[in-house]
Motif scaffolding. Structure first.
Motif, PDB file in Angstrom:
ATOM      1  N   GLU A  20       0.700  -1.439   0.276  1.00 45.84           N
ATOM      2  CA  GLU A  20      -0.060  -0.521  -0.069  1.00 45.84           C
ATOM      3  C   GLU A  20       0.683   1.425   0.258  1.00 45.84           C
ATOM      4  O   GLU A  20       2.344   0.924   0.813  1.00 45.84           O
ATOM      5  N   HIS A  22       1.041   5.048   1.259  1.00 50.15           N
ATOM      6  CA  HIS A  22       0.123   6.338   1.979  1.00 50.15           C
ATOM      7  C   HIS A  22       0.952   8.067   1.737  1.00 50.15           C
ATOM      8  O   HIS A  22       1.726   7.704   1.740  1.00 50.15           O
ATOM      9  N   THR A  23      -0.452   8.872   1.084  1.00 43.34           N
ATOM     10  CA  THR A  23       0.462  10.268   0.931  1.00 43.34           C
ATOM     11  C   THR A  23       0.868  10.763   2.117  1.00 43.34           C
ATOM     12  O   THR A  23      -0.165  10.996   3.047  1.00 43.34           O
ATOM     13  N   THR A  24       1.542  11.310   2.110  1.00 40.53           N
ATOM     14  CA  THR A  24       2.289  11.623   3.707  1.00 40.53           C
ATOM     15  C   THR A  24       2.118  13.793   3.220  1.00 40.53           C
ATOM     16  O   THR A  24       2.761  13.646   1.706  1.00 40.53           O
ATOM     17  N   SER A  27      -1.214  16.198  -0.831  1.00 38.89           N
ATOM     18  CA  SER A  27      -1.554  15.329  -2.062  1.00 38.89           C
ATOM     19  C   SER A  27      -1.052  16.878  -3.518  1.00 38.89           C
ATOM     20  O   SER A  27      -2.172  17.737  -2.891  1.00 38.89           O
TER      21      SER A  27
END
Length: 147
Positions: A20, A22-24, A27
């Motif tokens: 997976e 996940h954008t930290t 965006s």
């Protein structure tokens, strides 16, 4: 510390490992283009109008390119020009910022012909030889009375 390697061989046909992302942070995806980029929306517009909008935005260029050299010929021509320019003395190359293009512009400008001769890059024009005007021929004396 030694890193253990996985002895399994991975291929396109083997088991897949799910991972997976996940954008930290914020965006950078611009969500307002979502509808424009959806393939279903693009095809629906094409069915209605007959035009695919993404392709139609390009500008077509037409021209007669029959005189264009082949790639290899052009590359050889450029390489030969670069080698010729590199053969000039360093002072001359510096005058043209070590740029063969600047030299070409200078050398092909007829206004620089005299300077090209002074720099020794062009042959001096042959001096024009003035032909002396011929003196008018004296009339032939047809008088046979001299004697």
């Amino acid at each position: 510390m030694t890193k253990k390697t996985d002895p399994r061989f991975f291929s396109a046909y083997g088991d897949r490992i799910k991972s997976e992302f996940h954008t930290t942070g914020e965006s950078l995806t611009q969500q307002h283009f979502k509808e424009e980029c959806d393939i279903k929306t693009i095809i629906k517009k094409h069915d209605r109008t007959g035009i695919i909008q993404h392709v139609a935005s390009g500008v077509a260029q037409y021209g007669d390119y029959s005189e264009v050299n082949e790639y290899r010929e052009s590359l050889d021509l450029i390489n030969h020009a670069q080698e010729s320019f590199d053969g000039l003395p360093a002072e001359l190359r510096k005058m043209f910022n070590n740029n063969p293009g600047e030299f070409f512009e200078f050398a092909t400008d007829p206004a620089n012909a005299k300077q090209m001769v002074e720099l020794g890059l062009a042959p001096s024009p042959d001096p024009v030889m003035e032909t002396p005007e011929k003196a008018p021929e004296k009339p032939v004396d047809t008088d046979e009375s001299e004697g």
